[in-house]
Scaffold this motif. Structure first.
Motif, PDB file in Angstrom:
ATOM      1  N   ARG A 128       0.839  -1.193   0.000  1.00 48.17           N
ATOM      2  CA  ARG A 128       0.000   0.000   0.000  1.00 48.17           C
ATOM      3  C   ARG A 128       0.879   1.251   0.000  1.00 48.17           C
ATOM      4  N   ARG A 137     -12.403   3.202  -5.869  1.00 43.19           N
ATOM      5  CA  ARG A 137     -11.975   3.789  -4.592  1.00 43.19           C
ATOM      6  C   ARG A 137     -10.805   3.026  -3.992  1.00 43.19           C
ATOM      7  N   ASP A 138     -10.413   1.923  -4.645  1.00 49.25           N
ATOM      8  CA  ASP A 138      -9.349   1.078  -4.103  1.00 49.25           C
ATOM      9  C   ASP A 138      -7.959   1.508  -4.555  1.00 49.25           C
ATOM     10  N   THR A 182      -4.024   1.967  -2.680  1.00 48.35           N
ATOM     11  CA  THR A 182      -4.439   2.631  -1.440  1.00 48.35           C
ATOM     12  C   THR A 182      -5.224   1.730  -0.495  1.00 48.35           C
ATOM     13  N   LYS A 183      -5.730   0.595  -0.983  1.00 46.39           N
ATOM     14  CA  LYS A 183      -6.543  -0.282  -0.148  1.00 46.39           C
ATOM     15  C   LYS A 183      -5.892  -1.646  -0.049  1.00 46.39           C
ATOM     16  N   VAL A 230      -7.331  -6.024  -5.173  1.00 47.30           N
ATOM     17  CA  VAL A 230      -7.877  -4.858  -5.853  1.00 47.30           C
ATOM     18  C   VAL A 230      -8.091  -5.207  -7.318  1.00 47.30           C
ATOM     19  N   ARG A 251      -9.022  -3.228  10.979  1.00 46.93           N
ATOM     20  CA  ARG A 251     -10.232  -3.843  10.465  1.00 46.93           C
ATOM     21  C   ARG A 251     -10.553  -5.056  11.328  1.00 46.93           C
TER      22      ARG A 251
END
Length: 823
Positions: A115, A143-144, A173-174, A178, A301
């Motif tokens: 990341r 958005r990933d 970014t995630k 992805v 998470r």
């Protein structure tokens, strides 16, 4: 029986086919499999092996297999092996199948990135049509990941015998997988193809490809403990892992020396497990998710999973019970043996559906064939097979027992059973016990092996499972020797050996001696918080107990005692209650995937849990109403016999926070709460001293060596088997020739190169330093490199590892020599 393998020979150099473009188009129209059309779904399935299966054939000697061709643009090469009782073995010639589109896109991505790293996502567009086309090429927003620049839609003119390459600079970014979705579509636009007329094909004018990229968090996975206070279940930090982060590729100072910098952080993975049985009333539990102040922002998470069967988590994750390498004969058993226990449990309880059976048998057949690679000519087995070291009696006994049990589900060649039994019988001494031969990689069990009691008990159990009658002289002599050793051992007993002896007498039908041994073991039991377990170490105080941190030996010890308690024709309610308390402790040691710390404890524990689950199974349960509540959050579930094996998972919307689980009804609910986050690397007492060093003689070098120096610093003479897992920098791969040289180095038993890492299997480490070097080379450009980790640990004591890292310079291809040592 027909064995039908297909693997692909990817068309990597597609430009080389351009001289045959016309032929390729004609072939696509006439005989080749065409992938996609305007209405076809996106291409998402890109396996490396297409078909590997057994196909029964009829008397005509012919068979047909209907399959769906994967989405890869490639040549598939297929051949068959056929066996016949009358004609023996037959091998076909190789045949080809080309899966093809006259027009398609081919994206190029790294296998994985960290990341925060960025890279150019390159896409090639190919056409084998006879006319030019106007195309629009696009990458779907997500958005990933982020675009470093504007997300551009490219418009191009693509003519025959040509290919064009485009790219987007993106940043990951995630965390997790992805998706990148790339679409090329023919458009009617006159000003694109100015020199030749553009056409719009009747079909196949659109190609959409979805490729996955694994985005990892910087840092290593820690084995954290989730401690349980009396009032509620709180996740608290309990680390005992030393982590040293070294950056020999950091941007050079004026003095030319490298700098040591920190990685993004160490991955904490904490697990809490509960087994709630309301039995007609209600039960509840509150779990408090707390995190330290130094958490890496945005890395947290959590989720809670639950189901109505204690074996469900292991069944759902049977291919990844251990989150550690499993490339030797001993570790392969963790993928093979649990399938036997779980499949038998499901069959005996009437839950073995055709779908589950197909999955389980597939793993059994694969594990069986893989295990045969480690067989010696004398019938024994070792961790690395013939030529490495003598066959190991302990592993051979495990293989014999498991092969014998697997006969109920798959074909096991009886000769393999006989060979393993013969190898074990040869190790029997005149006393009736058995001597240890070969290397036992878990020296935490050495005491049980050296005295003969534990090893002899394991071998007797294996021989009886193989079908050897109790009256056979080998079994009679062995049981007498074990009996004599048990009666002679009146002092401080080896608990593990006694547990194995209890199992041996249970299998042999000697109820009296089994019960006598269990009473001796009960005196050493540790009872805490309505749980029972055993430890090879001295008794621990209640407030010092931690969860998912028990040693591999203690898990195996407790599992063996549970097996001895359960191995009888019927159990009283008190016996089931006692077994439930042992199970309560065992389940809390499980990792998030249903396995345990390492190989032997996972095999032993899952066998014991499967036997327990069989004994308590009820066709009328569970019938449970489950509610999960928290501040601003509420969700209800039902668990009954129709979905008892369904793993239901709830992603938690907010942490840190308290979540309360209420259960009503009949039966038992098995739940796991998983919390993951990153923290800065910790320093603590380690049992290894390690240094990582790199060298580069010229700027702009795309190839450089990685040198690891390691030695053992603990309080034993040597370690068990040691694994060195070298995570590769994003965009880099190992040089094959240098890996071959590694195999010749001292103590190296095996070298693996797989999925973004190189794994060294060492026989052991002592206080004598060892040095290992291999080369890496850049095969894909990645910017803003994050450090890659090197994980060095004792396979049977993973919490004693040390985790250095290395990184690249901020200048993309410039590598700075450095000497960051921790020796």
């Amino acid at each position: 029986m027909l064995v039908f393998p297909i693997a692909f020979d990817e068309l990597a150099d597609l430009e080389s086919l351009y001289p045959e473009a016309d032929a390729a188009v004609e072939a696509a129209e006439a005989e080749l499999t065409e992938l996609g059309s305007e209405s076809a779904p996106a291409r998402t399935w890109f396996p490396e092996t297409f078909i590997w299966t057994l196909v029964p054939i009829n008397d005509s000697g012919a068979a047909e297999l209907a399959v769906t061709v994967p989405d890869t643009i490639t040549d598939w090469r297929a051949m068959t092996f056929c066996t016949s009782e009358s004609h023996g073995l037959g091998i076909s010639e190789t045949t080809n199948l080309r899966s093809f589109k006259p027009f398609f896109v081919e994206p190029t991505l790294p296998y994985s990135v960290f990341r925060g790293e960025s890279f150019p996502l390159k896409v090639k567009v190919f056409s084998y049509l006879k006319q030019c086309m106007a195309l629009q090429l696009s990458l779907m927003d997500s958005r990933d990941f982020e675009f470093l620049h504007e997300n551009v839609r490219f418009t191009l003119c693509l003519c025959p015998d040509s290919a064009k390459t485009f790219s987007w600079d993106v940043k990951a970014t995630k965390l997790g997988k992805v998706n990148f979705t790339i679409t090329a579509e023919v458009v009617e636009q006159e000003d694109v193809c100015t020199e030749r007329t553009a056409v719009v094909p009747e079909s196949g004018g659109k190609d959409t490809v979805v490729k996955h990229l694994l985005v990892k968090g910087s840092g290593v996975k820690g084995h954290a403990a989730a401690e349980k206070p009396a009032s509620q279940n709180n996740f608290t930090v309990g680390m005992d892992i030393s982590a040293v982060y070294m950056n020999p590729f950091a941007k050079a100072h004026k003095d030319g020396k490298g700098a040591c910098t920190k990685a993004e952080g160490q991955l904490e993975e904490k697990t809490h497990t509960s087994f709630l049985c309301p039995e007609g009333t209600s039960a509840s539990e509150t779990i408090s998710f707390t995190m330290p102040e130094n958490i890496v922002l945005g890395s947290e998470r959590a989720h809670i999973s639950f189901l109505g069967d204690i074996m469900g988590t292991a069944l759902d994750n049977i291919d990844e019970l251990l989150q550690m390498s499993s490339g030797c004969g001993e570790q392969n058993m963790v993928h093979f043996a649990p399938n036997v226990f779980i499949t038998r449990y499901l069959e005996e309880t009437g839950q073995l559906t055709p779908e589950i059976k197909q999955k389980a048998i597939g793993y059994l057949e694969s594990g069986y064939q893989q295990q045969l690679l480690y067989k010696h000519t004398d019938g024994s087995y070792s961790a690395f097979g013939e030529g490495s070291e003598p066959g190991n009696t302990w592993l051979t006994a495990l293989v014999l027992k498991t092969f014998s049990q697997a006969r109920d589900f798959i074909h096991i060649d009886e000769q393999n059973i006989k060979d393993a039994a013969s190898a074990l019988i040869k190790s029997q001494t005149p006393s009736g016990c058995f001597k240890s031969v070969g290397k036992l990689f878990n020296n935490g069990l050495m005491g049980a092996v050296e005295e003969g009691l534990g090893l002899s008990s394991v071998i007797v159990v294996a021989l009886i499972h193989s079908g050897m009658p109790h009256s056979d002289p080998v079994v009679v002599k062995a049981l007498k020797c074990i009996r004599d050793l048990v009666h002679a051992d009146t002092g401080s007993p080896n608990l593990y050996s006694l547990a194995l002896a209890a199992n041996a007498f249970a299998v042999a039908g000697d109820k009296a001696l089994r019960q006598k041994i269990l009473k001796r073991l009960d005196k050493a039991a540790i009872i805490s918080d309505d749980q029972i377990f055993w430890s090879q170490q001295s008794k621990q105080e209640e407030d010092s107990l931690s969860w998912y941190r028990a040693s591999s030996v203690d898990v195996e010890l407790t599992s063996s005692i549970l097996m001895a308690h359960l191995t009888k024709s019927s159990l009283s309610s008190d016996e089931i209650k006692k077994a439930s308390k042992i199970v309560s402790w065992l389940t809390k040691q499980q990792n998030p995937y249903g396995g345990f710390a390492s190989t032997q404890d996972t095999v032993a524990a899952l066998e014991a849990l499967a036997l327990y689950a069989t004994n308590i199974f009820s066709k009328d349960s569970p019938d449970l109403q489950v509610s999960l509540t928290s501040k601003g959050f509420s969700q209800n579930f039902r668990v009954d016999k129709s979905n008892r094996l369904l793993l239901q998972t709830v992603e938690l919307p907010a942490i840190p926070q308290d979540y309360t689980l209420h259960v009503q009804g009949y039966g038992c609910l098995f739940l796991q709460a998983i919390l993951r986050y990153h923290i800065p690397p910790l320093r603590s007492e380690a049992t290894f001293a390690v240094s990582v060093q790199t060298e580069c003689t010229v700027p702009d070098a795309s190839r450089f060596p990685v040198t690891i120096r390691a030695r053992y610093t603990g309080n034993r003479v040597s370690t068990n088997m040691v694994l060195i897992q070298v995570e590769l920098l994003s965009g880099y791969s190992p040089v094959a020739g240098s890996l071959e040289e590694l195999k010749k180095m001292p103590l190296v038993k095996k070298v693996e190169s797989k999925a973004g890492q190189v794994v060294l299997y060492l026989e052991e480490l002592t206080r004598q330093p060892q040095t290992y070097t291999f080369l890496v080379e850049q095969d894909m450009q990645v910017k803003d490199h994050k450090p890659a980790n090197i994980k060095i640990y004792d396979y049977y004591m993973p919490g004693t590892g040390i985790y250095p890292s290395y990184a690249v310079s901020a200048h993309q291809s410039f590598v700075t020599p450095a000497n960051c040592h921790h020796m």
